[in-house]
Design a protein around this motif. Structure first.
Motif, PDB file in Angstrom:
ATOM      1  N   PHE A  15       0.957  -1.130  -0.027  1.00  0.00           N
ATOM      2  CA  PHE A  15       0.289   0.091  -0.047  1.00  0.00           C
ATOM      3  C   PHE A  15       0.861   1.195   0.014  1.00  0.00           C
ATOM      4  N   THR A  16       2.238   1.022   0.045  1.00  0.00           N
ATOM      5  CA  THR A  16       3.172   2.497   0.079  1.00  0.00           C
ATOM      6  C   THR A  16       2.902   3.236  -0.984  1.00  0.00           C
ATOM      7  N   PRO A  17       2.274   2.720  -2.215  1.00  0.00           N
ATOM      8  CA  PRO A  17       2.231   3.667  -3.571  1.00  0.00           C
ATOM      9  C   PRO A  17       0.811   4.539  -3.186  1.00  0.00           C
ATOM     10  N   ILE A  18       0.017   4.229  -2.325  1.00  0.00           N
ATOM     11  CA  ILE A  18      -1.102   5.114  -2.113  1.00  0.00           C
ATOM     12  C   ILE A  18      -1.220   5.410  -0.610  1.00  0.00           C
ATOM     13  N   ASP A  19      -0.026   5.450  -0.009  1.00  0.00           N
ATOM     14  CA  ASP A  19      -0.068   5.577   1.660  1.00  0.00           C
ATOM     15  C   ASP A  19      -0.869   7.031   1.876  1.00  0.00           C
ATOM     16  N   LYS A  20      -0.683   8.069   1.251  1.00  0.00           N
ATOM     17  CA  LYS A  20      -1.129   9.335   1.590  1.00  0.00           C
ATOM     18  C   LYS A  20      -2.564   9.296   1.656  1.00  0.00           C
ATOM     19  N   TRP A  21      -3.353   8.169   0.936  1.00  0.00           N
ATOM     20  CA  TRP A  21      -4.888   8.136   1.280  1.00  0.00           C
ATOM     21  C   TRP A  21      -5.260   7.326   2.055  1.00  0.00           C
ATOM     22  N   MET A  22      -4.103   6.306   2.592  1.00  0.00           N
ATOM     23  CA  MET A  22      -4.599   5.218   3.497  1.00  0.00           C
ATOM     24  C   MET A  22      -4.484   5.528   4.961  1.00  0.00           C
TER      25      MET A  22
ATOM     26  N   SER B 228     -16.001   1.688   1.480  1.00  0.00           N
ATOM     27  CA  SER B 228     -14.775   1.501   0.831  1.00  0.00           C
ATOM     28  C   SER B 228     -13.561   1.725   1.601  1.00  0.00           C
ATOM     29  N   THR B 229     -12.588   0.733   1.658  1.00  0.00           N
ATOM     30  CA  THR B 229     -11.369   1.238   2.108  1.00  0.00           C
ATOM     31  C   THR B 229     -10.628   2.374   1.828  1.00  0.00           C
ATOM     32  N   PHE B 230     -10.976   2.726   0.612  1.00  0.00           N
ATOM     33  CA  PHE B 230     -10.595   4.256   0.057  1.00  0.00           C
ATOM     34  C   PHE B 230     -11.364   5.281   0.849  1.00  0.00           C
ATOM     35  N   PRO B 231     -10.821   6.384   1.246  1.00  0.00           N
ATOM     36  CA  PRO B 231     -11.604   7.519   1.878  1.00  0.00           C
ATOM     37  C   PRO B 231     -12.851   7.716   1.265  1.00  0.00           C
ATOM     38  N   ARG B 232     -13.888   7.657   2.180  1.00  0.00           N
ATOM     39  CA  ARG B 232     -15.176   7.656   2.063  1.00  0.00           C
ATOM     40  C   ARG B 232     -15.680   8.964   1.307  1.00  0.00           C
ATOM     41  N   GLU B 233     -14.925  10.042   1.584  1.00  0.00           N
ATOM     42  CA  GLU B 233     -15.327  11.393   0.759  1.00  0.00           C
ATOM     43  C   GLU B 233     -15.089  11.491  -0.588  1.00  0.00           C
ATOM     44  N   LEU B 234     -14.258  10.437  -1.242  1.00  0.00           N
ATOM     45  CA  LEU B 234     -13.723  10.698  -2.457  1.00  0.00           C
ATOM     46  C   LEU B 234     -14.841  10.424  -3.447  1.00  0.00           C
ATOM     47  N   ASN B 235     -14.620  11.032  -4.606  1.00  0.00           N
ATOM     48  CA  ASN B 235     -15.610  10.714  -5.913  1.00  0.00           C
ATOM     49  C   ASN B 235     -15.283   9.455  -6.708  1.00  0.00           C
ATOM     50  N   ILE B 236     -15.918   9.037  -7.559  1.00  0.00           N
ATOM     51  CA  ILE B 236     -15.301   7.964  -8.566  1.00  0.00           C
ATOM     52  C   ILE B 236     -13.984   8.178  -9.204  1.00  0.00           C
ATOM     53  N   GLU B 237     -13.950   9.594  -9.561  1.00  0.00           N
ATOM     54  CA  GLU B 237     -12.617   9.943 -10.478  1.00  0.00           C
ATOM     55  C   GLU B 237     -11.385   9.822  -9.535  1.00  0.00           C
ATOM     56  N   GLN B 238     -11.695  10.233  -8.396  1.00  0.00           N
ATOM     57  CA  GLN B 238     -10.592  10.313  -7.304  1.00  0.00           C
ATOM     58  C   GLN B 238     -10.198   8.707  -7.009  1.00  0.00           C
ATOM     59  N   CYS B 239     -11.310   8.118  -6.819  1.00  0.00           N
ATOM     60  CA  CYS B 239     -11.008   6.490  -6.531  1.00  0.00           C
ATOM     61  C   CYS B 239     -10.104   5.835  -7.615  1.00  0.00           C
ATOM     62  N   TYR B 240     -10.569   6.355  -8.943  1.00  0.00           N
ATOM     63  CA  TYR B 240      -9.899   5.643  -9.969  1.00  0.00           C
ATOM     64  C   TYR B 240      -8.229   6.115 -10.008  1.00  0.00           C
ATOM     65  N   GLU B 241      -8.193   7.430  -9.390  1.00  0.00           N
ATOM     66  CA  GLU B 241      -6.651   7.830  -9.303  1.00  0.00           C
ATOM     67  C   GLU B 241      -6.034   6.879  -8.314  1.00  0.00           C
ATOM     68  N   ILE B 242      -6.479   6.530  -7.168  1.00  0.00           N
ATOM     69  CA  ILE B 242      -5.889   5.566  -6.387  1.00  0.00           C
ATOM     70  C   ILE B 242      -5.799   4.045  -6.854  1.00  0.00           C
ATOM     71  N   SER B 243      -6.609   3.637  -7.408  1.00  0.00           N
ATOM     72  CA  SER B 243      -6.617   2.418  -8.279  1.00  0.00           C
ATOM     73  C   SER B 243      -5.582   2.201  -9.287  1.00  0.00           C
ATOM     74  N   ASN B 244      -5.264   3.323  -9.968  1.00  0.00           N
ATOM     75  CA  ASN B 244      -4.357   3.576 -10.745  1.00  0.00           C
ATOM     76  C   ASN B 244      -2.968   3.428 -10.305  1.00  0.00           C
TER      77      ASN B 244
ATOM     78  N   ASN C  22      -8.238  -2.949 -10.265  1.00  0.00           N
ATOM     79  CA  ASN C  22      -8.903  -2.627  -9.228  1.00  0.00           C
ATOM     80  C   ASN C  22      -9.859  -1.609  -9.194  1.00  0.00           C
ATOM     81  N   GLU C  23     -10.981  -1.544  -8.478  1.00  0.00           N
ATOM     82  CA  GLU C  23     -11.959  -0.505  -8.498  1.00  0.00           C
ATOM     83  C   GLU C  23     -12.531  -0.424  -7.020  1.00  0.00           C
ATOM     84  N   GLY C  24     -12.549   0.811  -6.644  1.00  0.00           N
ATOM     85  CA  GLY C  24     -12.828   1.086  -5.308  1.00  0.00           C
ATOM     86  C   GLY C  24     -13.912   1.800  -4.695  1.00  0.00           C
ATOM     87  N   TRP C  25     -14.776   2.244  -5.865  1.00  0.00           N
ATOM     88  CA  TRP C  25     -15.888   3.326  -5.453  1.00  0.00           C
ATOM     89  C   TRP C  25     -17.248   2.532  -5.335  1.00  0.00           C
TER      90      TRP C  25
END
Length: 557
Positions: free
Chosen positions: A377-384, A462-478, A490-493
């Motif tokens: 998870f280190t590539p997305i640690d700023k969100w987790m 979602s384990t991704f931040p709940r306040e994010l929209n679908i585009e922001q979740c896509y960025e995390i998945s990327n 991966n799909e997290g929204w």
């Protein structure tokens, strides 16, 4: 009660004759009270006529010639503690005009007025229709179930796969969708059927009138029973249970967050053990699972002819070593790679590896509560948030030797057709698992030993931040996919589930997403993947897929 319904019930007795009503054992008496319910007699107890079936009916754990059938009786008098007798009819015809059998069964307060029977003498790969009814004219709806195919069957097998259903988190729309589409034959639920929290502690259902009841964290048998009482009033859940046989295992939230053999996040010692026994008992009372000699041992095998062996694991409560309970994350990280650590206990590991090795079925589906693949998870640690800054140490990343033993078994014995299904993490993803990073090629899939399909959640956030929209979740998945070798998609929204269509030549997996903030029965197709026979990786022809989520750009032709 309408006169025509009472007439129908009386007619059933007239047709079959009282001598043909067989007294049936209530499995829950046998499991928990050590009472043979066949020995109970209504004449020795207070009778009750004013009862209802608020919680529908269910079936589960099919075999080629038997099925578990379930319901729950609700006395109108909340102070009643006597014996209740209900009746069950089952037939291969929805009109009950062909080979109809009728049974009588007892229940009482000792088992929370639940009814669970093990009906045998059935035919393989056959639909059956069943209904419970009471002397006062109350009935359940007519349910439908299906037995497993005979041993030489090599046709199609269709599952819907679920995980993590949080009543206060949103609507259970995903449960209804396969019924509406008539798209599967069996349901597989990988755990977190209920959640133990008070309303507002993890999810808050006040805004959509889906509050957790009792409105406190669960600790006692009465608490767990009331939570199941509340969940089973949900109409989407009732619909799915009424139409398909379910195959279930528990995860942590049926008891407490991040449970292991001797504790959880906020309980340990005798306090935890008493809590665990209460939660397990309520689970087994309220769900159509066939108890084993040790009722708290739920790992088991189901065979779908020559086509599929379904191996349902207990990676949570049977014999799991200490896990991450948030206050000890650094300690678990320091011992995660120790050889002696196990998620399952060594006897369950031995059963899994030997069953895989001796299986003659074309496909071996391993049902795991938690994700088996390694995830960084280190590539997305700023969100987790803690504890998901590096690894999820409550998954197999906290028990890497257990994962290595599984993958080594597959590799060293040239086992083909092994596929993992998992849940728990509340995002959807597809993995290819390997032992050696250098030998795995994400472009072709060469070096992969098996594929893992992990489902999202029915309604848990979602384990991704709940306040994010679908585009922001896509960025995390990327960033998550690009930063991990072996994560294909991966799909997290979206919340949702997936369906598996299994044939001799391939497994097709279709992911679906739903909106849990409203009760509309709608879904979106998210992505589709195929695994070919004797090929331990995902087919590299995606034909414009996926519609949602991020697919590793290295695997696109």
């Amino acid at each position: 009660m309408p006169f025509h319904l009472i007439t129908l019930i009386l007619a059933c007795f007239t047709l079959v004759g009282l001598a043909q009503v067989e007294q049936m054992e209530n499995v829950n008496f046998q499991t928990f009270s050590y009472t043979n319910s066949k020995e109970l007699r209504l004449e020795n107890h207070e009778r009750i006529l004013d009862i209802s079936f608020l919680h529908g009916l269910a079936s589960g754990d099919p075999t080629t010639d038997s099925i578990i059938l379930w319901t729950r009786v609700t006395p109108k008098d909340s102070n009643f503690t006597g014996i209740v007798q209900v009746y069950l009819k089952i037939s291969s015809s929805p009109y009950f005009d062909d080979d109809c059998r009728t049974f009588a069964v007892f229940t009482n307060y000792m088992i929370d007025y639940t009814v669970k029977v093990d009906i045998d003498g059935l035919k393989p790969e056959n639909y059956y229709y069943y209904q419970f009814f009471a002397p006062n004219g109350e009935t359940t709806r007519v349910g439908r179930t299906k037995t497993l195919p005979k041993n030489d069957y090599d046709g199609e097998v269709k599952f819907a796969v679920y995980s993590c259903s949080n009543y206060a988190g949103g609507y259970f729309t995903a449960y209804s969708m396969p019924v509406i589409k008539n798209s599967v034959d069996y349901i597989v639920h990988l755990g977190d059927y209920i959640y133990e929290h008070a309303n507002g502690d993890y999810t808050n259902g006040t805004g959509i009138n889906r509050m957790h009841m009792p409105d406190r964290e669960m600790w006692t048998l009465d608490d767990y029973r009331e939570r199941y009482f509340h969940y089973h009033l949900d109409k989407d859940l009732q619909l799915s249970h009424s139409m398909y046989p379910w195959i279930l295992v528990w995860d942590d939230h049926e008891i407490a967050d991040n449970s292991w053999l001797r504790g959880s996040v906020n309980s340990n010692g005798w306090k935890f053990l008493n809590r665990r026994e209460a939660g397990m008992r309520a689970y087994l009372e309220w769900l159509p699972i066939r108890p084993q000699e040790n009722p708290f041992k739920i790992w088991r095998e189901l065979k779908f002819g020559k086509q599929v062996d379904l191996l349902m694991l207990d990676t949570r409560h049977y014999s799991r070593d200490v896990t991450d309970i948030y206050s000890n994350t650094n300690y678990i990280a320091s011992i995660a790679d120790r050889e002696e650590r196990t998620m399952m206990g060594f006897d369950q590991e031995y059963w899994l590896y030997s069953t895989l090795n001796k299986s003659q079925s074309k496909w071996k589906i391993i049902g795991s509560q938690t994700v088996i693949n390694h995830v960084d998870f280190t590539p997305i640690d700023k969100w987790m948030e803690h504890p998901f800054k590096e690894r999820d140490y409550d998954s197999f990343d906290g028990y890497t030797a257990n994962r290595r033993r599984l993958l080594s078994t597959v590799k060293n014995n040239n086992i083909t057709g092994a596929v993992i299904i998992s849940g728990d993490f509340h995002i959807a993803w597809v993995h290819e698992l390997f032992l050696d990073t250098n030998s795995y090629d994400p472009v072709t899939g060469n070096g992969s030993l098996m594929v893992e399909f992990a489902t999202s959640a029915i309604s848990s956030p979602s384990t991704f931040p709940r306040e994010l929209n679908i585009e922001q979740c896509y960025e995390i998945s990327n960033k998550l996919v690009d930063g991990n070798k072996g994560i294909l998609w991966n799909e997290g929204w979206f919340r949702g589930y997936f369906e598996m269509n299994i044939t001799t030549d391939e497994i097709n997996v279709s992911y679906f997403g739903v909106n849990v903030t409203n009760p509309e029965h709608e879904e979106k197709s998210l992505a589709n993947f195929t695994v070919d026979k004797d090929v331990p990786h995902v087919r590299r022809n995606f034909e414009g897929q996926p519609s949602f989520g991020y697919l590793d750009s290295r695997v696109i032709n």
